[in-house]
Design a protein around this motif. Structure first.
Motif, PDB file in Angstrom:
ATOM      1  N   SER A 127       0.824  -1.213   0.000  1.00  0.00           N
ATOM      2  CA  SER A 127       0.000   0.000   0.000  1.00  0.00           C
ATOM      3  C   SER A 127       0.860   1.266   0.000  1.00  0.00           C
ATOM      4  CB  SER A 127      -0.945  -0.001   1.199  1.00  0.00           C
ATOM      5  OG  SER A 127      -0.234  -0.106   2.414  1.00  0.00           O
ATOM      6  N   HIS A 128       2.169   1.111  -0.201  1.00  0.00           N
ATOM      7  CA  HIS A 128       3.105   2.240  -0.325  1.00  0.00           C
ATOM      8  C   HIS A 128       3.113   3.111   0.931  1.00  0.00           C
ATOM      9  CE1 HIS A 128       3.128   0.837  -4.383  1.00  0.00           C
ATOM     10  NE2 HIS A 128       1.940   1.344  -4.675  1.00  0.00           N
ATOM     11  N   ARG A 129       3.064   2.457   2.100  1.00  0.00           N
ATOM     12  CA  ARG A 129       3.085   3.190   3.367  1.00  0.00           C
ATOM     13  C   ARG A 129       4.414   3.001   4.097  1.00  0.00           C
ATOM     14  NH1 ARG A 129      -1.389   1.318   6.863  1.00  0.00           N
ATOM     15  NH2 ARG A 129      -1.544  -0.531   5.536  1.00  0.00           N
ATOM     16  N   ILE A 130       5.473   2.850   3.330  1.00  0.00           N
ATOM     17  CA  ILE A 130       6.833   2.766   3.855  1.00  0.00           C
ATOM     18  C   ILE A 130       7.609   3.963   3.327  1.00  0.00           C
ATOM     19  CG2 ILE A 130       8.957   1.429   3.910  1.00  0.00           C
ATOM     20  CD1 ILE A 130       6.952  -0.156   5.301  1.00  0.00           C
ATOM     21  N   ASP A 131       8.286   4.689   4.195  1.00  0.00           N
ATOM     22  CA  ASP A 131       9.137   5.802   3.761  1.00  0.00           C
ATOM     23  C   ASP A 131      10.546   5.273   3.530  1.00  0.00           C
ATOM     24  OD1 ASP A 131       7.086   7.675   4.027  1.00  0.00           O
ATOM     25  OD2 ASP A 131       7.540   8.003   6.144  1.00  0.00           O
ATOM     26  N   ARG A 132      11.020   5.431   2.291  1.00  0.00           N
ATOM     27  CA  ARG A 132      12.376   4.984   1.955  1.00  0.00           C
ATOM     28  C   ARG A 132      13.082   6.080   1.164  1.00  0.00           C
ATOM     29  NH1 ARG A 132      10.845  -0.340  -1.089  1.00  0.00           N
ATOM     30  NH2 ARG A 132       8.918   0.847  -1.294  1.00  0.00           N
ATOM     31  N   ARG A 175       4.422  -3.709 -14.390  1.00  0.00           N
ATOM     32  CA  ARG A 175       4.466  -2.983 -13.130  1.00  0.00           C
ATOM     33  C   ARG A 175       4.759  -1.507 -13.327  1.00  0.00           C
ATOM     34  NH1 ARG A 175       7.763  -6.580  -8.812  1.00  0.00           N
ATOM     35  NH2 ARG A 175       6.243  -8.228  -8.532  1.00  0.00           N
ATOM     36  N   ARG A 176       4.326  -0.722 -12.347  1.00  0.00           N
ATOM     37  CA  ARG A 176       4.574   0.704 -12.338  1.00  0.00           C
ATOM     38  C   ARG A 176       5.667   1.006 -11.314  1.00  0.00           C
ATOM     39  NH1 ARG A 176       0.090   5.184 -10.469  1.00  0.00           N
ATOM     40  NH2 ARG A 176       1.134   7.070 -11.237  1.00  0.00           N
ATOM     41  N   ALA A 177       6.544   1.952 -11.651  1.00  0.00           N
ATOM     42  CA  ALA A 177       7.623   2.342 -10.748  1.00  0.00           C
ATOM     43  C   ALA A 177       7.660   3.867 -10.650  1.00  0.00           C
ATOM     44  CB  ALA A 177       8.960   1.817 -11.255  1.00  0.00           C
ATOM     45  N   ILE A 178       7.757   4.368  -9.415  1.00  0.00           N
ATOM     46  CA  ILE A 178       7.752   5.815  -9.191  1.00  0.00           C
ATOM     47  C   ILE A 178       8.909   6.181  -8.272  1.00  0.00           C
ATOM     48  CG2 ILE A 178       6.439   7.825  -8.414  1.00  0.00           C
ATOM     49  CD1 ILE A 178       3.891   6.132  -8.744  1.00  0.00           C
ATOM     50  N   THR A 179       9.766   7.070  -8.747  1.00  0.00           N
ATOM     51  CA  THR A 179      10.900   7.570  -7.970  1.00  0.00           C
ATOM     52  C   THR A 179      10.918   9.092  -8.018  1.00  0.00           C
ATOM     53  OG1 THR A 179      12.212   5.627  -8.644  1.00  0.00           O
ATOM     54  CG2 THR A 179      13.405   7.459  -7.638  1.00  0.00           C
ATOM     55  N   ARG A 232      19.025  12.876  -3.825  1.00  0.00           N
ATOM     56  CA  ARG A 232      18.223  12.109  -2.866  1.00  0.00           C
ATOM     57  C   ARG A 232      17.054  11.500  -3.624  1.00  0.00           C
ATOM     58  NH1 ARG A 232      18.163  11.812   2.469  1.00  0.00           N
ATOM     59  NH2 ARG A 232      19.652  13.533   2.601  1.00  0.00           N
ATOM     60  N   CYS A 233      16.812  10.231  -3.414  1.00  0.00           N
ATOM     61  CA  CYS A 233      15.749   9.520  -4.130  1.00  0.00           C
ATOM     62  C   CYS A 233      14.739   8.976  -3.121  1.00  0.00           C
ATOM     63  CB  CYS A 233      16.320   8.359  -4.944  1.00  0.00           C
ATOM     64  SG  CYS A 233      17.539   8.844  -6.177  1.00  0.00           S
ATOM     65  N   ARG A 234      13.497   9.352  -3.314  1.00  0.00           N
ATOM     66  CA  ARG A 234      12.423   8.838  -2.465  1.00  0.00           C
ATOM     67  C   ARG A 234      11.548   7.896  -3.280  1.00  0.00           C
ATOM     68  NH1 ARG A 234       7.238  10.396  -1.371  1.00  0.00           N
ATOM     69  NH2 ARG A 234       7.466  12.353  -2.546  1.00  0.00           N
ATOM     70  N   LEU A 235      11.355   6.701  -2.744  1.00  0.00           N
ATOM     71  CA  LEU A 235      10.605   5.673  -3.456  1.00  0.00           C
ATOM     72  C   LEU A 235       9.131   5.701  -3.080  1.00  0.00           C
ATOM     73  CD1 LEU A 235      12.925   2.537  -3.206  1.00  0.00           C
ATOM     74  CD2 LEU A 235      12.691   4.134  -5.107  1.00  0.00           C
ATOM     75  N   GLU A 236       8.272   5.580  -4.092  1.00  0.00           N
ATOM     76  CA  GLU A 236       6.861   5.245  -3.844  1.00  0.00           C
ATOM     77  C   GLU A 236       6.648   3.759  -4.043  1.00  0.00           C
ATOM     78  OE1 GLU A 236       3.535   7.384  -5.289  1.00  0.00           O
ATOM     79  OE2 GLU A 236       4.593   9.301  -5.328  1.00  0.00           O
TER      80      GLU A 236
END
Length: 330
Positions: free
Chosen positions: A179-184, A222-226, A243-247
């Motif tokens: 559910s993309h609820r991790i901050d990385r 698949r979809r990828a969002i950075t 700095r790269c933040r992953l969705e």
């Protein structure tokens, strides 16, 4: 749909009708939370374990809307994940349900092709970290090879990784990732002038190179969002700190996005980069001995207690030395 550990069936949806059957089956497995490699799936096809409307199918068969597909997964190979007390694992947080690890570069996360041992999992098994439920799990046959593993870092990427100790925590963490609820957040040094950008692409295996992934595969499922933020230009624009933040968390996602979409490969990336052209920068790259990518921030809601968790990891010494050289050079 039936238990993904055993035989299951599904009906091909209209959107999947034109696709190759192996692509459709891989996506169905992903939705069930049981991912296998393309090579494993192709072995199932060769063994007649994938049928369409009752007849054995080939991987390249085009699926048909409304067709019934039956998949009978092969049993997993015997586990080679044996405890290895010689591996030193840095644990930055530990409770009865999960661990947070600061992984060094050069360490593979779990056993697999080409890496039967000396992995993070082997080291954790030696520390007796896991509840038996997360290893001996009939609903997840691959648990014996990758107990508690809910996400990965590439071999030469350093930084933070969360590992489940119990089945309940594993399922909760999997839901947070799904559910993309991790901050990385990652830091990277790239070759060239980077810009602030969001890369939102399809992501899949590169059909021309079995080890690579790409945004350019037209049937990638698949979809990828950075999200990329420029932190500093280095060496008069020869390189950039970003700095790269992953969705999402696809395999090699940051490396692929920076290379294919940003035209700024990660410094030292032997798979996607072509090597720095400028002699001085090439010397810095070669002395690094790895790619410059570090998972520095990891945040999530504890899957059992609901408590907000946030961890940071300092840059390893070799990355600091490289960064300082680039700040001073050029």
């Amino acid at each position: 749909m039936s238990n993904p550990a055993g035989r299951f069936t599904f009906v091909v949806a209209p959107a999947d009708g034109p696709l190759r059957l192996d692509i459709v089956v891989l996506e169905q497995l992903r939705r069930q939370g049981r991912e296998v490699s393309r090579s494993v799936l192709h072995q199932w096809f060769r063994e007649g374990r994938v049928c369409i409307d009752g007849a054995p199918a080939k991987a390249a068969t085009r699926s048909r809307c409304g067709a019934t597909v039956e998949v009978d997964p092969a049993p997993p190979p015997a586990s080679e994940a044996e405890p290895d007390p010689d591996l030193v694992i840095e644990i930055v947080y530990k409770d009865e349900h999960l661990l947070v690890i600061d992984k060094p570069a050069g360490l593979v996360v779990h056993p697999g092709r080409g890496h039967p041992g000396k992995t993070l999992v082997n080291g954790l098994l030696a520390l007796d970290c896991f509840d038996p439920s997360v290893i001996d799990d009939d609903a997840n046959p691959e648990a014996v090879l990758r107990p508690g593993i809910v996400h990965r870092l590439d071999k030469d990427t350093s930084g933070l990784l969360v590992v489940a100790r119990t089945r309940q925590a594993r399922e909760g963490l999997k839901e947070l990732f799904a559910s993309h609820r991790i901050d990385r957040e990652y830091e990277a040094i790239v070759v060239g002038r980077a810009v602030n950008a969001t890369y939102d692409t399809f992501h899949g295996r590169d059909p021309s190179h079995r080890l690579k992934f790409t945004t350019r595969n037209p049937v990638a499922p698949r979809r990828a969002i950075t999200h990329v933020t420029l932190e500093q230009e280095l060496a008069q624009g020869l390189a950039s700190l970003v700095r790269c933040r992953l969705e999402t968390g696809r395999t090699h996602q940051i490396r692929v996005h920076l290379f294919e979409r940003g035209n700024t490969p990660v410094l030292g990336d032997a798979l996607y980069g072509k090597g720095a052209l400028q002699p001085w920068l090439r010397q810095v790259e070669q002395s690094l001995g790895r790619h410059w990518l570090h998972a520095g921030i990891l945040g999530f809601e504890h899957p059992i207690s609901g408590k907000a968790m946030r961890f940071t990891s300092p840059l390893p010494e070799e990355l600091v030395m490289c960064l300082e050289a680039l700040r001073q050079g050029g």
